[in-house]
Design an enzyme around this catalytic site. Structure first.
Site: not given
Length: 255
Positions: A84, A234
């Site tokens: 991320s 994610h």
């Protein structure tokens, strides 16, 4: 800035870089398996974990922190693995200091600007900050109206600790992360391209890497491949650790 870090294993160097509101502990699930074949340096980014706080929070500064740590540890070249926001930091290092990077692994993020998607999380964190709480259970209750997913709340609560005054506070620098949020969601400084071998690993259920991002990825990374982890979003390394670790290890060890 001297980043806090933890180093385990031996062999070629790998540097792990966590995401927003996280710490090096988040990537232990990757660090431990990799340490069987590599010397793994797991870092706390500025304003996170046990690293120093600063009013400056952009990708150039964060990338320079990583480079400074490599110099301090006499690491002349390393594989970079970032998740991320940490993936953007890793990309920034590769684009501006390509001579320091062997292979690059980016977990579920693209070199693009993103719309705001952490507003409720920031509201929850500030609510805990402003509440008079005596334990993590109370903090969890404060966050529930803002964050429905228990997994996200548990992830955030890992950064809540009791200070010397006996108050529960966030270990990350929430005021700066809140103030610089638009800088964090912005794109990296991409004025050139990188020839290093690069692997993007996407969670199949995540919308952080989309088909329309392919052009931006290919423009910056000329030797790129991709891997999709099915059944993961994610937080792919937490949801499917064995599949993610195999993908990373296979890529880093391939000749």
């Amino acid at each position: 800035m001297q980043l806090n870090y933890k180093q385990i294993g031996q062999g070629p160097n790998v540097i792990l870089i966590h995401g927003l509101f996280g710490s090096l502990e988040n990537l232990n699930v990757i660090a431990k398996p990799l340490s069987e074949h590599f010397c793994v340096t797991n870092v706390d980014l500025r304003n996170h974990g046990l690293s120093p706080h600063s009013d400056e929070m952009d990708y150039t500064a964060m990338a320079n922190d990583v480079v400074e740590l490599m110099t301090a540890l006499n690491i002349q070249k390393a594989h970079l693995v970032g998740h991320s926001m940490g993936g953007k930091v890793a990309m920034q290092v590769a684009l501006t200091h390509s001579e320091l990077v062997d292979k690059l692994v980016v977990l579920d993020i693209a070199p693009v600007s993103y719309p705001a998607r952490h507003i409720q999380i920031i509201e929850a964190l500030n609510a805990v900050k402003n509440a008079d709480i005596s334990d993590r259970k109370q903090a969890d209750l404060v966050m529930q109206p803002y964050i429905e997913e228990i997994g996200i709340r548990q992830f955030l609560l890992k950064s809540l600790y009791k200070n010397d005054d006996g108050h529960f506070v966030w270990r990350f620098n929430l005021p700066v992360l809140d103030d610089k949020y638009s800088t964090i969601t912005a794109n990296i400084n991409a004025n050139n391209s990188c020839l290093c071998e690069t692997l993007f690993i996407k969670g199949n259920d995540s919308d952080y890497i989309l088909t329309e991002h392919r052009e931006a990825i290919n423009a910056l990374f000329k030797n790129v491949s991709a891997k999709i982890i099915h059944g993961a979003g994610h937080w792919l390394h937490a949801q499917k650790p064995q599949a993610v670790n195999k993908a990373i290890n296979d890529f880093l060890t391939a000749v």
